[in-house]
Design a protein around this motif. Structure first.
Motif, PDB file in Angstrom:
ATOM      1  N   ILE A 150       0.833  -1.198   0.000  1.00  0.00           N
ATOM      2  CA  ILE A 150       0.000   0.000   0.000  1.00  0.00           C
ATOM      3  C   ILE A 150       0.870   1.251   0.000  1.00  0.00           C
ATOM      4  O   ILE A 150       0.508   2.273  -0.601  1.00  0.00           O
ATOM      5  N   GLY A 151       2.035   1.176   0.650  1.00  0.00           N
ATOM      6  CA  GLY A 151       2.955   2.313   0.627  1.00  0.00           C
ATOM      7  C   GLY A 151       3.411   2.649  -0.780  1.00  0.00           C
ATOM      8  O   GLY A 151       3.584   3.829  -1.132  1.00  0.00           O
TER       9      GLY A 151
ATOM     10  N   LEU B 118       2.769   6.697  -5.343  1.00  0.00           N
ATOM     11  CA  LEU B 118       2.375   6.990  -6.719  1.00  0.00           C
ATOM     12  C   LEU B 118       1.131   7.866  -6.801  1.00  0.00           C
ATOM     13  O   LEU B 118       0.805   8.373  -7.888  1.00  0.00           O
ATOM     14  N   MET B 119       0.460   8.081  -5.663  1.00  0.00           N
ATOM     15  CA  MET B 119      -0.771   8.868  -5.674  1.00  0.00           C
ATOM     16  C   MET B 119      -0.664  10.179  -4.913  1.00  0.00           C
ATOM     17  O   MET B 119      -1.448  11.089  -5.145  1.00  0.00           O
TER      18      MET B 119
ATOM     19  N   GLY C 144       7.846   1.203   1.821  1.00  0.00           N
ATOM     20  CA  GLY C 144       7.244   0.918   0.521  1.00  0.00           C
ATOM     21  C   GLY C 144       7.154   2.166  -0.324  1.00  0.00           C
ATOM     22  O   GLY C 144       7.482   2.153  -1.523  1.00  0.00           O
ATOM     23  N   ALA C 145       6.717   3.279   0.291  1.00  0.00           N
ATOM     24  CA  ALA C 145       6.615   4.539  -0.446  1.00  0.00           C
ATOM     25  C   ALA C 145       7.988   5.034  -0.889  1.00  0.00           C
ATOM     26  O   ALA C 145       8.164   5.488  -2.029  1.00  0.00           O
TER      27      ALA C 145
ATOM     28  N   ASP D 132      -2.179   1.608 -13.612  1.00  0.00           N
ATOM     29  CA  ASP D 132      -0.724   1.472 -13.583  1.00  0.00           C
ATOM     30  C   ASP D 132      -0.194   1.494 -12.149  1.00  0.00           C
ATOM     31  O   ASP D 132       0.811   0.845 -11.834  1.00  0.00           O
ATOM     32  N   VAL D 133      -0.867   2.218 -11.258  1.00  0.00           N
ATOM     33  CA  VAL D 133      -0.490   2.228  -9.845  1.00  0.00           C
ATOM     34  C   VAL D 133      -0.737   0.851  -9.238  1.00  0.00           C
ATOM     35  O   VAL D 133       0.126   0.282  -8.563  1.00  0.00           O
ATOM     36  N   ALA D 134      -1.924   0.310  -9.495  1.00  0.00           N
ATOM     37  CA  ALA D 134      -2.259  -1.023  -8.978  1.00  0.00           C
ATOM     38  C   ALA D 134      -1.279  -2.067  -9.492  1.00  0.00           C
ATOM     39  O   ALA D 134      -0.825  -2.944  -8.736  1.00  0.00           O
ATOM     40  N   ALA D 135      -0.928  -1.974 -10.765  1.00  0.00           N
ATOM     41  CA  ALA D 135      -0.032  -2.964 -11.359  1.00  0.00           C
ATOM     42  C   ALA D 135       1.358  -2.900 -10.738  1.00  0.00           C
ATOM     43  O   ALA D 135       1.975  -3.946 -10.466  1.00  0.00           O
TER      44      ALA D 135
END
Length: 375
Positions: A161-162, A167-168, A195-196, A318-321
């Motif tokens: 999730i990070g 990306l968001m 993760g971020a 693309d974020v999910a991928a």
């Protein structure tokens, strides 16, 4: 206290239960030497119709989060073992009252007691005096002759999730809500930021702890403060969805904890660290009935008791991928928690090339570089 099963249903108030425990607990829990010659009940096969399993929940089972998810596990046990009786108490306090409640579970004849949060000495003192009863403590640390612990390795889902958060976000500021500065909160905040930062090293995470797992008013105030400070992505490790409502009101994005919460606000919802204790609880009861249960420490792992929820409708494909590419690698055995990792005081905590184990993450008591508000 609530009892359910094939022998009917009994409702007793918490106050009545504490009164019973205070009067009967010490006489019913015999010293260890008095039962030394008897084989513990959990080492002998047990008929389903004779079994009683007790659950102590830290909050109300209607909290929409942690206790609700554990109650789903209780319901799964009832479906799997319809002749068995279950007992549960909601909102068990972190005080001597917890000890009296756990004693009363034993007095009621429970062969297995599951504390669905960490109660430390409050449950250990009872288990030490009731060696013929199997005890399990969620988020615990003790393993004794009849007490074990279990927990979820939620840091992998938080890391995933990070990546999505990185990306968001437009401000490079993640806001994080936690109950207390304890290892599970450190692990969650650290994993989210790491993760971020694997996408954008400039991202920071501001944390606020509110000294409660379930306090919607305090959580709302903390989330509002984080938004006022420029955090445009909110996440945390709380028992209810209050900060998601703040994200909706402020036009922010949010990732939740415990269970899927898309229905609370699809326009703000990104995903959630989702927990599922159903199969684990069923397996523990099955082992109890078979006489094969053993006290141990156990992690529910990614894809097996903990995972990310489905992505919200506003998460770009693309974020999910990109985030899910890391999830695929993790499921194949990849550990992203590899040094060098520094803490938020600049000290090197994990040397280059060294990977943190789940147990080391589980016992985290420090925040990674870029985290503020956790000391």
């Amino acid at each position: 206290m609530t009892v359910s099963g094939s022998r009917g249903r009994l409702l007793t108030t918490r106050r009545e239960m504490l009164g019973l425990a205070g009067g009967a607990g010490s006489s019913l829990l015999l010293p260890r030497h008095a039962r030394a010659q008897a084989q513990p009940a959990w080492r002998r096969p047990l008929a389903e119709s004779d079994a009683i399993v007790a659950f102590g929940h830290t909050g109300p089972i209607t909290d929409g989060g942690w206790s609700m998810v554990h109650d789903r596990g209780v319901q799964a046990v009832r479906r799997a073992f319809p002749k068995l009786r279950t007992i549960y108490v909601e909102s068990v306090p972190y005080s001597a009252d917890a000890t009296r409640l756990f004693r009363q579970f034993v007095a009621e004849g429970a062969q297995m007691v599951m504390a669905t949060s960490e109660y430390g000495d409050f449950i250990k003192d009872v288990s030490d005096r009731a060696p013929d009863v199997a005890f399990m403590e969620c988020d615990g640390t003790n393993v004794t002759g009849n007490l074990g612990w279990y927990y979820v390795a939620h840091w992998y889902a938080s890391y995933i999730i990070g990546i999505a958060a990185a990306l968001m976000t437009k401000t490079n500021k993640i806001g994080f809500l936690g109950a207390f500065p304890i290892p599970s909160v450190y692990a969650s905040a650290n994993a989210t930021l790491l993760g971020a930062q694997s996408v954008n090293p400039a991202i920071t995470l501001q944390s606020i702890t509110i000294n409660a797992w379930f306090d919607p008013q305090a959580a709302t105030q903390a989330a509002t403060a984080l938004a006022d400070n420029g955090c445009d992505f909110l996440c945390g490790i709380m028992d209810e969805p209050a900060y998601l409502r703040v994200a909706i009101q402020r036009g922010l994005k949010a990732a939740m904890w415990n269970t899927g919460m898309l229905d609370y606000g699809p326009q703000a919802y990104v995903s959630s660290v989702c927990l599922d204790f159903n199969e684990y609880y069923i397996s523990q009861v099955r082992n109890l009935l078979a006489g094969t249960w053993q006290p141990e420490g156990h992690f529910l792992t990614l894809g097996h008791g903990v995972d990310r929820d489905a992505w919200g409708p506003t998460v770009p494909p693309d974020v999910a991928a990109r985030a899910d590419d890391m999830r695929t690698r993790m499921l194949a055995g990849h550990n992203p928690f590899v040094g060098p990792i520094h803490d938020n005081h600049g000290r090197l905590r994990v040397p280059a090339g060294t990977a943190l184990s789940d147990l080391e993450i589980y016992h985290s008591d420090w925040a990674v570089a870029g985290v503020s508000g956790l000391e």
